[in-house]
Structure formats: structure tokens, C-alpha cells
Design a protein around this motif. Structure first.
Motif, PDB file in Angstrom:
ATOM      1  N   TYR A 139      -1.703   8.007   7.380  1.00  0.00           N
ATOM      2  CA  TYR A 139      -1.900   8.697   6.000  1.00  0.00           C
ATOM      3  C   TYR A 139      -0.464   8.897   5.623  1.00  0.00           C
ATOM      4  CZ  TYR A 139      -6.430   8.259   8.206  1.00  0.00           C
ATOM      5  OH  TYR A 139      -8.002   8.326   9.420  1.00  0.00           O
ATOM      6  N   VAL A 140      -1.509   8.741   4.089  1.00  0.00           N
ATOM      7  CA  VAL A 140       0.496   8.627   3.298  1.00  0.00           C
ATOM      8  C   VAL A 140      -0.621   9.833   2.235  1.00  0.00           C
ATOM      9  CG1 VAL A 140       0.827   6.282   3.781  1.00  0.00           C
ATOM     10  CG2 VAL A 140      -1.355   6.791   2.043  1.00  0.00           C
ATOM     11  N   THR A 141       0.771  10.307   1.536  1.00  0.00           N
ATOM     12  CA  THR A 141       0.644  11.263   0.153  1.00  0.00           C
ATOM     13  C   THR A 141       0.367   9.824  -0.982  1.00  0.00           C
ATOM     14  OG1 THR A 141       2.529  11.031   0.089  1.00  0.00           O
ATOM     15  CG2 THR A 141       1.647  12.658   1.029  1.00  0.00           C
ATOM     16  N   GLU A 142       0.926   8.854  -1.027  1.00  0.00           N
ATOM     17  CA  GLU A 142       0.903   8.068  -2.117  1.00  0.00           C
ATOM     18  C   GLU A 142      -0.281   6.760  -1.367  1.00  0.00           C
ATOM     19  OE1 GLU A 142       3.141   8.456  -5.186  1.00  0.00           O
ATOM     20  OE2 GLU A 142       4.731   9.388  -3.722  1.00  0.00           O
ATOM     21  N   ASP A 143      -0.607   5.897  -2.021  1.00  0.00           N
ATOM     22  CA  ASP A 143      -0.944   4.640  -1.770  1.00  0.00           C
ATOM     23  C   ASP A 143      -2.106   3.879  -2.736  1.00  0.00           C
ATOM     24  OD1 ASP A 143      -3.188   2.870  -0.530  1.00  0.00           O
ATOM     25  OD2 ASP A 143      -4.799   3.660  -0.088  1.00  0.00           O
ATOM     26  N   PRO A 144      -0.912   3.472  -3.491  1.00  0.00           N
ATOM     27  CA  PRO A 144      -0.909   2.665  -4.940  1.00  0.00           C
ATOM     28  C   PRO A 144      -1.861   1.634  -5.316  1.00  0.00           C
ATOM     29  CG  PRO A 144       1.104   2.631  -4.452  1.00  0.00           C
ATOM     30  CD  PRO A 144       0.479   2.868  -2.770  1.00  0.00           C
ATOM     31  N   GLY A 145      -2.956   0.781  -3.749  1.00  0.00           N
ATOM     32  CA  GLY A 145      -3.548   0.008  -3.876  1.00  0.00           C
ATOM     33  C   GLY A 145      -5.512   0.303  -3.003  1.00  0.00           C
ATOM     34  N   ALA A 146      -5.097   1.618  -3.658  1.00  0.00           N
ATOM     35  CA  ALA A 146      -6.207   1.958  -2.850  1.00  0.00           C
ATOM     36  C   ALA A 146      -7.374   2.180  -4.464  1.00  0.00           C
ATOM     37  CB  ALA A 146      -6.476   4.003  -3.029  1.00  0.00           C
ATOM     38  N   SER A 147      -8.649   2.271  -3.650  1.00  0.00           N
ATOM     39  CA  SER A 147      -9.963   1.613  -4.548  1.00  0.00           C
ATOM     40  C   SER A 147     -10.444   2.859  -5.191  1.00  0.00           C
ATOM     41  CB  SER A 147     -11.054   1.282  -3.610  1.00  0.00           C
ATOM     42  OG  SER A 147     -11.384   2.293  -2.580  1.00  0.00           O
ATOM     43  N   ASP A 148      -9.636   4.232  -5.218  1.00  0.00           N
ATOM     44  CA  ASP A 148     -10.370   4.757  -5.944  1.00  0.00           C
ATOM     45  C   ASP A 148      -8.836   6.178  -6.420  1.00  0.00           C
ATOM     46  OD1 ASP A 148     -10.804   8.072  -4.407  1.00  0.00           O
ATOM     47  OD2 ASP A 148     -12.252   6.554  -3.206  1.00  0.00           O
ATOM     48  N   GLU A 149      -8.816   6.557  -7.483  1.00  0.00           N
ATOM     49  CA  GLU A 149      -7.983   7.888  -7.708  1.00  0.00           C
ATOM     50  C   GLU A 149      -8.066   8.867  -6.586  1.00  0.00           C
ATOM     51  OE1 GLU A 149      -4.890   8.731  -9.916  1.00  0.00           O
ATOM     52  OE2 GLU A 149      -5.853   6.760 -10.017  1.00  0.00           O
TER      53      GLU A 149
ATOM     54  N   ARG B 128       1.071  -1.192  -0.061  1.00  0.00           N
ATOM     55  CA  ARG B 128       0.381   0.237  -0.016  1.00  0.00           C
ATOM     56  C   ARG B 128       0.910   1.528  -0.019  1.00  0.00           C
ATOM     57  NH1 ARG B 128      -5.309  -0.695   1.041  1.00  0.00           N
ATOM     58  NH2 ARG B 128      -5.522   1.288   0.296  1.00  0.00           N
ATOM     59  N   THR B 129       2.026   1.251  -0.627  1.00  0.00           N
ATOM     60  CA  THR B 129       3.521   2.086  -0.028  1.00  0.00           C
ATOM     61  C   THR B 129       3.835   1.520  -1.636  1.00  0.00           C
ATOM     62  OG1 THR B 129       4.868   1.301   1.090  1.00  0.00           O
ATOM     63  CG2 THR B 129       2.703   2.298   1.840  1.00  0.00           C
ATOM     64  N   THR B 130       4.477   2.853  -2.003  1.00  0.00           N
ATOM     65  CA  THR B 130       5.743   2.654  -3.038  1.00  0.00           C
ATOM     66  C   THR B 130       7.388   2.394  -2.659  1.00  0.00           C
ATOM     67  OG1 THR B 130       6.505   5.392  -2.546  1.00  0.00           O
ATOM     68  CG2 THR B 130       4.623   4.841  -4.131  1.00  0.00           C
ATOM     69  N   ALA B 131       7.327   1.853  -1.270  1.00  0.00           N
ATOM     70  CA  ALA B 131       8.430   0.779  -0.394  1.00  0.00           C
ATOM     71  C   ALA B 131       9.021  -0.318  -1.846  1.00  0.00           C
ATOM     72  CB  ALA B 131       8.601  -0.062   0.426  1.00  0.00           C
ATOM     73  N   PRO B 132      10.696  -0.172  -1.989  1.00  0.00           N
ATOM     74  CA  PRO B 132      10.817  -0.812  -2.719  1.00  0.00           C
ATOM     75  C   PRO B 132      11.408  -2.282  -1.960  1.00  0.00           C
ATOM     76  CG  PRO B 132      12.820   0.524  -2.140  1.00  0.00           C
ATOM     77  CD  PRO B 132      11.519   0.784  -1.201  1.00  0.00           C
ATOM     78  N   GLU B 133      11.544  -3.725  -2.644  1.00  0.00           N
ATOM     79  CA  GLU B 133      11.213  -4.803  -2.367  1.00  0.00           C
ATOM     80  C   GLU B 133      13.521  -4.476  -2.048  1.00  0.00           C
ATOM     81  OE1 GLU B 133      11.272  -8.130  -5.208  1.00  0.00           O
ATOM     82  OE2 GLU B 133       9.317  -7.363  -5.686  1.00  0.00           O
ATOM     83  N   GLY B 134      13.410  -5.358  -1.128  1.00  0.00           N
ATOM     84  CA  GLY B 134      14.483  -5.536  -0.306  1.00  0.00           C
ATOM     85  C   GLY B 134      14.608  -4.757   0.958  1.00  0.00           C
ATOM     86  N   LEU B 135      13.770  -3.001   0.935  1.00  0.00           N
ATOM     87  CA  LEU B 135      13.743  -2.567   2.052  1.00  0.00           C
ATOM     88  C   LEU B 135      13.807  -3.158   3.888  1.00  0.00           C
ATOM     89  CD1 LEU B 135      13.557   1.179   2.599  1.00  0.00           C
ATOM     90  CD2 LEU B 135      11.046   0.025   3.141  1.00  0.00           C
ATOM     91  N   VAL B 136      14.643  -2.718   4.020  1.00  0.00           N
ATOM     92  CA  VAL B 136      14.866  -3.543   5.637  1.00  0.00           C
ATOM     93  C   VAL B 136      13.853  -2.858   6.570  1.00  0.00           C
ATOM     94  CG1 VAL B 136      16.408  -3.993   7.997  1.00  0.00           C
ATOM     95  CG2 VAL B 136      17.043  -4.413   5.020  1.00  0.00           C
ATOM     96  N   LEU B 137      13.648  -4.138   7.582  1.00  0.00           N
ATOM     97  CA  LEU B 137      12.065  -2.480   7.747  1.00  0.00           C
ATOM     98  C   LEU B 137      12.349  -2.492   9.752  1.00  0.00           C
ATOM     99  CD1 LEU B 137       9.107  -5.357   6.449  1.00  0.00           C
ATOM    100  CD2 LEU B 137       9.579  -2.382   5.839  1.00  0.00           C
ATOM    101  N   GLY B 138      11.616  -1.781  10.259  1.00  0.00           N
ATOM    102  CA  GLY B 138      11.999  -1.872  11.773  1.00  0.00           C
ATOM    103  C   GLY B 138      12.382  -0.509  11.689  1.00  0.00           C
ATOM    104  N   HIS B 139      10.980   0.650  12.569  1.00  0.00           N
ATOM    105  CA  HIS B 139      11.407   1.657  13.535  1.00  0.00           C
ATOM    106  C   HIS B 139      11.351   1.750  14.512  1.00  0.00           C
ATOM    107  CE1 HIS B 139       6.974   1.462  11.813  1.00  0.00           C
ATOM    108  NE2 HIS B 139       6.718   2.023  12.983  1.00  0.00           N
TER     109      HIS B 139
END
Length: 404
Positions: free
Chosen positions: A309-319, A67-78
Motif C-alpha cells: 500500500y502506498v501514500t501516493e497513487d497518481p493512477g487511482a480512481s478517486d481522490e 501507479r507511483t511517483t517513480a521517475p523515468e530512468g529509475l533502475v529497478l530491482g530489489h
């Protein structure tokens, strides 16, 4: 000194993997998600930690779900707690062997926002926008802490040192929540104006919602009502004295609040759900929580919004939602003169006081969120279970220090 490092990384398609990564250095190297302007950034003001505990967060799940533009391989955890094993040349007040909590916000301590205590919107750590975090998309590319070892910059300013290591290890399941979830829940209710005698509605009974509910109790709320779609989560909220509303059975929360309080409104409300919110029919409705809490909060009341809340949500149901634009009933909030507080939580405003509450026995946050320890290699299973809605806060134990 160790040279190997295992870490949890986003692998796409809703999955994570545990893999070998480089041992951390006091410099930010290129890698998945690292902002080009941050590559090669020297961090002699930083430390390297042996990670004692690191938690899976709902914010991580947003990335893993795609649901974000995170790239594959990003090491997670904050959410990071660890022991200092190396200090940079410019570190003066943090020493090897110190056991510390790391705020999820990365902050320099030098810019005007940091000086004003707004460490959640530091101006110097993310070339794209104010604010940064470990292991998170579009946050500068600082390597995440769901790993055996991690580098933490600006250590003198940022880290919270525990006064007694043995005492801290005994309380680690509580103290591990100081990096994010406990201050975030507390910030939600505090910024909504919760005080002695307040009535409070908490939207969402995930870990942050449960932390917010416990925080409201610490602040003296008279009644804390928690709403969620999952009955097991609501049972967890009831386990420490909250009233509950099952949203899947009741779409009008004001009517349910009136049954509990005798009036259809609360003094304050907190959104602990965020942009992947679902309505009572279980269909995604990004603004449903915000609109519902405006309706269920009194005129002049406060709304805390720590939900992401995010500025980009590629998986959202509407534009509109794909661009972070929500169908918000802002006119209602304006007419009721309500106060909205949004954004990342400035952890450093709260973590020391919350630490003292834990160490003195006043706060029992691990019990409230059902802290559950698993090994680092079990992270994929933990992510899968967490995504199914289990009422648990998963704590990763990379070195087996918690299990022993």
C-alpha cells in the motif's frame, strides 16, 4: 575487473528498457530517484556484487504501471543474489568470492530499530522516512539490482552468505527467493498467527500469494485456500495442494469458504494483493481485499498484510485513494478483535531459517511460484507477460549462470 554494466530501468508509459549504466562504486552517486541528501554518501561498509540472479516483483510492476511517483530512468530491482567481487575498507566478515542473498530492506545495523530487529524501518538509510529498498521510489535512491553489477551497503550486517557455493548454485532458483518473496509470504502467514492445524485464506495467487500459501503449509496449516481472479494462477496453487476460489465467479468468499471447510470463516487470512486490488467484476476497488478478509476471518483471528500500500497513487480512481486513503471497514475488524500486521517484511528475521529449509529439502519455493529464468535483455518481455497475469515468477539471469 568489468567496467560495463547493463540494467533494467523504468522508461515511463508502462515500459522498461535495458540500458548501459555506470559501474557501481562504494558511494551513492546522483541519478534518477536518488534523494539529494543521499548523494555522495560513502559506503566503505559495502560490497559490489556480480549479480547471479535478480527477480521481477509485483512491487516493480506498480511503478512500471505509473501507479507511483517513480521517475523515468529509475533502475529497478530489489530481489538480488550475487557473488562478491569487491569489498569496502570497513568490511570485515564478507569476502571476495562469497555467494550471498541480499535482503530487499536496506538496513544500517546501528539504529535502534535495526538493533531491535526491525530492519524494514531502518532510521538511517532513507532521509524521507524509515525504511528503504533498492531500486524503489521514495526509498532513498539506492540503485536497483536488475543489473549485471550492484553495490550493497552495510554488507557485514545485511548479506546472507550461502555455506557452500556449489550447493547454492544447484538450489539457486529456490535461494533467489530469499531476498524478498519467500520471507514476505512467510511473514504474511506467520504474523497472522498461522500454526499447526490452522485454516488459512490467501488473497491473491501471484508470486507472493503462492509463497504465502507454501509458507502456511510449512507452518503446519491444515487447509490453505487461495483466491484470485485468474484461473491459471489458481491452477498453480492447486498444483501444490491448495484449495482455491475463483473470485471472478464468486463474490462472496465466506460462502465459498463454508463449502470447503463447513464453516464460513478461517483462522487467519493474508492480503497478498495490495492497493491495486480488483473486485469480482474486475473493477479496481483498493480496499476490497482488506474488507473481505476481515469478514472471512474469525473473531480473534489474525490478518497478515504484506500486500503493498502506498501514500501516493497518481493512477487511482478517486481522490482519497490517490492520497493512500481507503474506504476500510475498520469497525468490523475492531468488533471482531482481529490483529492486523502491515508494512514491509523484515527479511532478516526469516531468511536464514528459510535458507536452511531450502538447503535441507523441506521447502520447494521455486516450484510453488513457478520460477522461470530469462535473460536480462528479455526483461521488457518478462515485465509485459507478468503484467498480463501469467502464473510465473520471472528470474533474470544477467550472466547466463543459471541457464548453464
Amino acid at each position: 575487473m568489468a567496467t560495463n554494466n547493463r540494467a533494467v530501468a523504468y522508461s515511463g508509459n508502462g515500459d522498461v528498457v535495458v540500458k548501459d549504466i555506470d559501474f557501481p562504486e562504494l558511494v551513492l552517486r546522483d541519478g534518477p530517484g536518488v534523494n539529494p541528501a543521499n548523494v555522495g554518501r560513502k559506503c566503505e561498509h559495502g560490497v559490489i556484487l556480480k549479480v547471479v540472479s535478480t527477480n521481477i516483483c509485483g512491487s516493480d510492476q506498480h511503478m512500471v504501471r505509473g501507479r507511483t511517483t517513480a521517475p523515468e530512468g529509475l533502475v529497478l530491482g530489489h530481489e538480488i543474489t550475487g557473488e562478491v567481487i569487491e569489498t569496502g575498507r570497513d568490511v570485515e566478515f564478507v569476502n571476495k568470492g562469497d555467494l550471498v542473498s541480499v535482503p530487499f530492506n536496506i538496513a544500517c545495523g546501528r539504529c535502534v530499530n535495526c538493533i531491535e530487529g526491525k530492519t524494514h524501518i531502518c532510521l538511517n538509510v532513507n532521509p524521507d522516512r524509515p525504511g528503504s529498498a533498492y531500486g524503489y521510489v521514495d526509498m532513498g535512491g539506492w540503485v536497483g539490482g536488475q543489473a549485471e553489477y550492484v553495490m550493497v551497503p552495510y554488507a557485514d550486517f545485511q548479506v546472507l552468505k550461502f555455506p557452500d557455493k556449489d550447493q547454492a548454485m544447484d538450489k539457486m532458483l529456490d535461494l533467489t527467493m530469499l531476498s524478498d518473496i519467500f520471507p514476505t509470504g512467510f511473514h504474511g502467514v506467520y504474523s497472522a498467527g498461522v500454526k499447526i492445524g490452522s485454516t488459512v485464506y490467501i488473497a491473491g495467487a501471484g508470486p507472493v500469494g503462492l509463497a504465502a500459501a507454501h509458507s502456511a503449509q510449512l507452518l503446519g496449516a491444515s487447509v490453505v485456500i487461495v483466491g484470485d481472479l485468474i484461473e491459471e494462477r489458481l491452477e498453480q496453487a492447486r498444483s501444490f495442494g491448495c484449495e482455491t476460489i475463483n473470485i471472478s465467479k464468486h463474490d462472496n468468499i465466506s460462502e465459498q469458504i463454508e463449502q470447503i471447510l463447513g464453516v464460513p470463516e478461517v483462522d487467519a487470512a493474508v492480503d497478498c494483493v495490495g492497493f491495486e486490488a480488483h473486485g469480482h467484476s474486475h473493477e479496481e476497488a483498493p480496499a476490497v481485499v482488506l474488507n473481505s478478509i476481515m469478514g472471512a476471518t474469525k473473531a480473534g483471528g489474525g490478518l497478515g498484510i504484506p500486500g503493498l500500500y502506498v501514500t501516493e497513487d497518481p493512477g487511482a480512481s478517486d481522490e482519497d485513494a490517490r492520497q493512500g486513503a481507503l474506504k476500510l471497514n475498520f469497525g468490523l475488524g475492531w468488533a471482531k478483535a482481529q490483529t492486523f500486521v502491515t508494512g514491509q517484511t523484515p527479511v532478516m528475521q526469516y531468511h536464514r531459517g528459510l535458507m536452511q529449509s531450502i538447503l535441507s529439502g523441506k521447502a520447494d519455493i521455486a516450484k510453488a511460484v513457478n520460477a522461470t529464468v530469462i535473460g536480462l535483455e528479455d526483461a521488457p518481455k518478462g515485465y509485459s507477460e507478468f503484467d498480463s497475469g501469467v502464473p510465473k515468477k520471472f528470474v533474470l539471469d544477467p550472466h547466463g549462470l543459471l541457464k548453464s
